[in-house]
Write a protein that holds these residues in place. Sequence first.
Motif, mmCIF file in Angstrom:
data_model
loop_
_atom_site.group_PDB
_atom_site.id
_atom_site.type_symbol
_atom_site.label_atom_id
_atom_site.label_comp_id
_atom_site.label_asym_id
_atom_site.label_seq_id
_atom_site.Cartn_x
_atom_site.Cartn_y
_atom_site.Cartn_z
ATOM 1 N N UNK A 245 -10.827 -8.648 0.227
ATOM 2 C CA UNK A 245 -9.426 -8.232 0.252
ATOM 3 C C UNK A 245 -9.323 -6.843 0.860
ATOM 4 N N UNK A 246 -8.234 -6.579 1.614
ATOM 5 C CA UNK A 246 -8.126 -5.276 2.277
ATOM 6 C C UNK A 246 -8.134 -4.125 1.283
ATOM 7 N N UNK B 43 -8.446 4.042 -9.501
ATOM 8 C CA UNK B 43 -9.650 4.802 -9.831
ATOM 9 C C UNK B 43 -10.845 3.893 -10.020
ATOM 10 N N UNK B 44 -10.624 2.747 -10.704
ATOM 11 C CA UNK B 44 -11.751 1.843 -10.947
ATOM 12 C C UNK B 44 -12.299 1.302 -9.632
ATOM 13 N N UNK B 45 -11.384 0.957 -8.720
ATOM 14 C CA UNK B 45 -11.846 0.441 -7.433
ATOM 15 C C UNK B 45 -12.585 1.531 -6.666
ATOM 16 N N UNK C 72 -15.521 -11.400 6.965
ATOM 17 C CA UNK C 72 -14.923 -10.970 5.708
ATOM 18 C C UNK C 72 -14.976 -12.037 4.638
ATOM 19 N N UNK C 73 -15.212 -13.267 5.041
ATOM 20 C CA UNK C 73 -15.146 -14.298 4.012
ATOM 21 C C UNK C 73 -16.037 -15.464 4.432
ATOM 22 N N UNK C 74 -17.331 -15.202 4.431
ATOM 23 C CA UNK C 74 -18.265 -16.209 4.904
ATOM 24 C C UNK C 74 -18.730 -17.092 3.768
ATOM 25 N N UNK D 233 0.835 -1.204 0.000
ATOM 26 C CA UNK D 233 0.000 0.000 0.000
ATOM 27 C C UNK D 233 0.859 1.240 0.000
ATOM 28 N N UNK D 234 1.904 1.212 0.816
ATOM 29 C CA UNK D 234 2.686 2.445 0.875
ATOM 30 C C UNK D 234 3.395 2.686 -0.443
#
Lengths: 265, 759
Positions: free
Chosen positions: B684-685, B649-651, B704-706, A217-218
């Motif tokens: 995903x984070x 940008x898309x995300x 987060x992932x059921x 990320x960084x």
Amino acid sequence: MVRDRTCPRCKTTSYRNPSMKLMINVCGHSLCESCVNLQYARGQAPCYECALNLKKSGFRIQLFDDPMVDREVHLRKKVLKIYNRRMQDFSSEYDFNNYLEQIEDIIIGLMGNKQWALDTMEKYKRDNQNDIKRNSAKQQWALTAIFTFDKERATVNEQIHLEKQNIEDAKLKLARAEQENKLQRLRQEQALLHKLEAGEDISSIIKFKEKIINREDTIETATVSFTANEEKKTESYIYEPIVFANDGLDVPSSDVLFRTGYTGA
Amino acid sequence: MHLDIEGIPVLFPFDYVYPEQLAYMRELKYSIENRGHALIEMPCGTGKTVTILSFLIAYKKAHPASLEKIIYCTRTVPELTKVVEELRDLVQYYADNGQHLDLLSMSLSSRQNLCVNPEVMSCGGRIEVDTECRRRTATFARRNAKMSPGGENPSCSYFENLENSTLSAKLPRGIYNLEDIKEFGKEETLCPYFMAREAINLADIVIYSYNYLLDPKISSVVSKSLPRNSIVVFDEAHNIDSVCIKSLSVKITKRTIERAADGLEKLTARVDEFSMSKKEELEDEYDRLVRGLREARQNEDSGLGGPPVLPEDVLTTAIPGSIRKAPIFCKWVKRLLEYCGHRLRIQQAIQESPLSFLRDIEERVCIDRRSLRIAGERLQNLIITLEMVDLTGLKEVNDIINMAALAATYTEGFAILFEAIDERGIPDPRIQLACLDASLVMRPIFRKYQSVLITSGTLSPIEMYPRLLDFQPVVMTSLSLSMARGAICPMIVARGNDQVSLSSKFDEREDPSVLRNYGNLLVEICGVVPDGVVVFFTSYSYLENVVSMWNETGIIEGIQKNKIIFCESSDITETSQALSRYREACDEGRGAVLLSVARGKVSEGIDFSGHYGRAVLVLGIPFIFTQSRILRARLDFLRTKIQVREQEFLVFDAMRQTAQCLGRAIRAKSDYGIMLLADVRFGTPGKYTKLPKWLTDSLSQGSLSLSIEDSIALSKKFLRQMAQPFPRSAQLGISLLDAEQAEQYLRRIKNEAAFAKTI
């Protein structure tokens, strides 16, 4: 305007023959390509619509739907080759605007085949021969060379070249940055695999993986500036002309070159 | 209740206040005092509008010099009416408490919504109404009507009456909604539209929609004399960059050129007419142009709107000699139209920069850049001189000239795209001038007005906005939702019961096991959740594919055992029908399922409060259609100029759309709902951290992932919990504060902020 174009002689339309090309001559009337070849096989023939005697070589492909517009554009280009002064050549905007109006009047005259228009144009050409040559050379030079620091007066061509260069540079920079990122990621994955193979403690491996994720990320944000257009002010380069001693004549300045007609074009 | 926000006494029209509202007011105060811009995200359903209005009015009362006007911009006209009603209640509350506010609040909309002249109103669409209005109110028309009353130029009594009276004397101060203005206009025989336009300069609060401020063509006519020390509020502004971009983009098709050609013929015919009968008018205009006089005609409205470029980029030099004479100008326009027609005959898609477009124009038809920039004004002048009222066809001419003017003025931040077929493969050649840079439009607004507030329920990830719009906010916060009981249950369903990953990835779209799992998820949810369930798909075509597949495998019957199914389509009447029936079905008892699309009309404006939306299901990540050339051009631009990567940008766009969809379910504090994100990628984070704070606060690491089973079990538990009676007393002190607790809360956050500064 976007209606079907029809040939006046064979009456085919662009709908029936999509590859039909219309050709236009000096009188402003059009004919399709095949009709031109048929009728002008001998090289000369009267125009189909106005009976003016025309040559086959006078035909050129018609770009626009309206033949009048096509003819006008053709005439305009010819006129502008002669009347090629730019705004910089005038002392005031008022004079420049009057000059522009003169040009328009001449074009209208030529469209109507008026003799006075042809005469005026000839006279102007004779009187200003040198100026015309000089201007056209300057404009050619401007097309190839890109020396201008005053963006406002730069012509469109020069700016296009600069723009292309900027885009290329930016692309290169980004490609390089992307490659760097990829390499980094590979290296980190390798390190993780090494750790697993070495059989290290699970918790430390998990911590390492988290570090990788966070570091990714960084890296992503590192190339980003929070403020979009920060211009770094560095000292601007001051041009000092090179002084070299020669025992002969001085190099003439660009003004002199243009005035006397030496540009190598 | 009476609140004291760090020295400003605020009268709040309810007995209880939410902690987020207090935090919001504090942030707002900070940004106004520092004369800066603010970007605040507040969760949906927490009374944003009333917070903003009550604080701004209190601030204006306390410091009248530093805040002269409040400009409130809304997205749609229904939102506008809602805001005015809230304002009215607020002012009433002030009056009930003995403080009389002497405020004038004006709203503005189009002529179609405000006209009261029965002859004009009966004409039908917006364009016809505009034409009829112009026929009666243009300067030359009124002159003719005075000279020969009852002739071919009718006059509008409402307009005449308005011209002869001073508005400030006649208009009593108060809160005016669109209906109120119309009523007043009818009673006093004053034109409501022009009255509203004039009253904007007198009003303390102005409420209208975005484009009256953002679109340069309209704002130069309507909003040019608003004072600097005002605050501009953009409500529901998560899509503001798209609005900015649309206002500077122009699209030209074959039809445009055909209509423009007709309009030009009319114009030329009129010029010929005038050169025979009314020569002096044309010569007069010519003289004026020669001398470079421009002021005389500036204030007249030709009906085509103002220049399409930003006010500071309008060329103020005299009109060049090549287009001064009217017939020559008509020929000039013809050349331009022929050029566009010529370019529309392309067979393949090309993208050009404005500069190369200009160079091509110059080479082919000898039209230079300066005349392109001024041509718009020349056209306006000509229309006014020729006293033309019927503008059909001329609007298209103006569009083409606008496009050329934009290309000639701005060399960066635009792309010109030539395409031969549209997205579905149907041949439709067109030229599109696409604005790529949203900051172009916003920049003058940020510079002119002292404080700009951009607020919405779903502004995450919030750091993108300063980059996209190129401004420095002094306040950039995301407020969390204070809940006494966990009223939202967001879950990310990543796999089916057979461990197949759920995803709407392009390659996996046709995968029958994925679709089957989606179907199972929906069937189970319908079995568990009472009342209404809203499902969002990523696109219309995906929706159709999935539903047809479900039909074949019997899933549709499974759903229909428990609920009725309604479907959104691209047609607006069908959709509104479906919506009203859906609401009926929810009221009946068993409930219904509404299948809609993430970028459709339902997700943009419809609220599903209470039992209308107990569960929201987002199937897949709603990425924008990535093959569109305009999007590609925009992504390129963002990458080179602002260093925003494509994926980023898309995300950002996809997450903002998802959050919008999820926010539909919660419209009030007492509301509760299940929010299911059915895609493995949400876990995903990189993705779920980009959801708004009020969502991620309730999203636990375990959800987060059921798998489908787990999510159903959690939903059952959640619903049982929510069904327990929840008295107001349980909320008090946590999510609902009375006057004392509010004071305590404010003191506490003030101390926390002070402490944070000392670290």
